[in-house]
Design a protein around this motif. Structure first.
Motif, PDB file in Angstrom:
ATOM      1  N   GLY A  50      -4.476 -68.801  58.857  1.00 25.67           N
ATOM      2  CA  GLY A  50      -5.815 -69.131  59.342  1.00 25.67           C
ATOM      3  C   GLY A  50      -6.213 -70.565  59.047  1.00 25.67           C
ATOM      4  N   GLY A  51      -7.497 -70.788  59.010  1.00 25.19           N
ATOM      5  CA  GLY A  51      -8.026 -72.123  58.760  1.00 25.19           C
ATOM      6  C   GLY A  51      -9.526 -72.043  58.564  1.00 25.19           C
ATOM      7  N   GLY A  52     -10.141 -73.200  58.461  1.00 24.92           N
ATOM      8  CA  GLY A  52     -11.585 -73.233  58.257  1.00 24.92           C
ATOM      9  C   GLY A  52     -12.131 -74.628  58.439  1.00 24.92           C
TER      10      GLY A  52
ATOM     11  N   GLY B 187      -5.532 -65.266  63.918  1.00 29.36           N
ATOM     12  CA  GLY B 187      -5.145 -64.533  65.116  1.00 29.36           C
ATOM     13  C   GLY B 187      -6.203 -64.478  66.190  1.00 29.36           C
ATOM     14  N   THR B 188      -7.245 -65.297  66.062  1.00 31.33           N
ATOM     15  CA  THR B 188      -8.300 -65.330  67.083  1.00 31.33           C
ATOM     16  C   THR B 188      -8.469 -66.753  67.603  1.00 31.33           C
ATOM     17  N   SER B 189      -8.968 -66.844  68.820  1.00 31.53           N
ATOM     18  CA  SER B 189      -9.351 -68.120  69.429  1.00 31.53           C
ATOM     19  C   SER B 189     -10.724 -67.927  70.044  1.00 31.53           C
ATOM     20  N   ALA B 190     -11.620 -68.857  69.798  1.00 30.39           N
ATOM     21  CA  ALA B 190     -12.982 -68.718  70.315  1.00 30.39           C
ATOM     22  C   ALA B 190     -13.725 -70.025  70.143  1.00 30.39           C
TER      23      ALA B 190
ATOM     24  N   GLY C 192      -0.171 -74.488  63.541  1.00 38.07           N
ATOM     25  CA  GLY C 192      -0.596 -73.853  64.776  1.00 38.07           C
ATOM     26  C   GLY C 192      -2.093 -73.680  64.902  1.00 38.07           C
ATOM     27  N   THR C 193      -2.830 -73.874  63.806  1.00 36.02           N
ATOM     28  CA  THR C 193      -4.293 -73.799  63.848  1.00 36.02           C
ATOM     29  C   THR C 193      -4.854 -75.103  64.389  1.00 36.02           C
TER      30      THR C 193
ATOM     31  N   THR D  23      -8.494 -72.294  67.424  1.00 36.47           N
ATOM     32  CA  THR D  23      -7.417 -71.307  67.478  1.00 36.47           C
ATOM     33  C   THR D  23      -6.900 -71.188  66.057  1.00 36.47           C
ATOM     34  N   SER D  24      -6.975 -69.989  65.493  1.00 34.12           N
ATOM     35  CA  SER D  24      -6.603 -69.770  64.096  1.00 34.12           C
ATOM     36  C   SER D  24      -5.277 -69.022  64.038  1.00 34.12           C
TER      37      SER D  24
END
Length: 197
Positions: free
Chosen positions: A52-54, A155-158, A19-20, A47-48
């Motif tokens: 999460g992700g990186g 849980g954030t998108s930016a 989903g990331t 979108t994490s």
């Protein structure tokens, strides 16, 4: 290390849970403080989800950072309130596989706009979130740096921006190796005595 003037560097990578999504591109801006007109920066549209992700840069061959005093960069945040993590991949127990020990530094995205982030080595801690199987446990040696990454808050998108990822070295103003420097002065009220040697 990376100024993104030539685009996204070779060896740039993404990772993440299901989903990331992460899209990185080099974009031109005139708005970055301290940047030259029409400087290129790295746009990270993400979108994490899940854990999460990186995104980051594999440094092949590994680099020796032991002569430097810290790590710094410009970051344009989105005021998400999430915690970003700078992750360094230090020496490997097996040079042929990713067994690098991870060290991290955390900062909160609480500013919508540019800010300069400077991190002395002493503020990096052994990463509690992930260590690969076989990773050494010998501290931040800095002599064999395999990668750096920016972990994105789950849980954030930016859309955030990164520029001028660098190493820095502190230069002393006075080290007193040649004695008391010219121009050294004292001052004080009546009865005050000061001797400098």
């Amino acid at each position: 290390i990376d100024d993104f003037e030539g685009g996204v560097p070779a060896g740039w990578f993404q990772y993440g849970d299901g989903g990331t999504t992460i899209a990185t591109t080099a974009v031109v801006t005139d708005a970055r403080p301290g940047g030259v007109p029409s400087t290129s920066v790295l746009s990270i549209d993400y979108t994490s989800a899940g854990w999460g992700g990186g995104t980051g840069h594999d440094l092949i061959p590994p680099q020796d950072w032991s002569d430097w005093d810290g790590f710094d960069f410009w970051f344009y945040g989105a005021n998400t309130g999430g915690t970003f993590r700078v992750i360094l991949s230090d020496n490997r127990s097996d040079p042929a596989s990713d067994t690098a020990e991870r060290f991290a530094y955390e900062f909160v995205d609480d500013v919508a706009g540019w800010r300069y982030i400077s991190i002395p080595w002493a503020l990096f801690f052994r990463d509690y979130a992930f260590q690969p199987a076989g990773a050494p446990d010998d501290g931040l040696t800095l002599t064999e740096m395999w990668a750096y990454a920016l972990a994105l808050p789950s849980g954030t998108s930016a859309t955030v921006y990164l520029d001028d990822v660098r190493l820095y070295k502190l230069a002393p103003i006075d080290d007193f190796e040649g004695g008391v420097p010219a121009g050294w002065f004292q001052y004080g009220d009546g009865g005050t005595t000061i001797a400098t040697t």
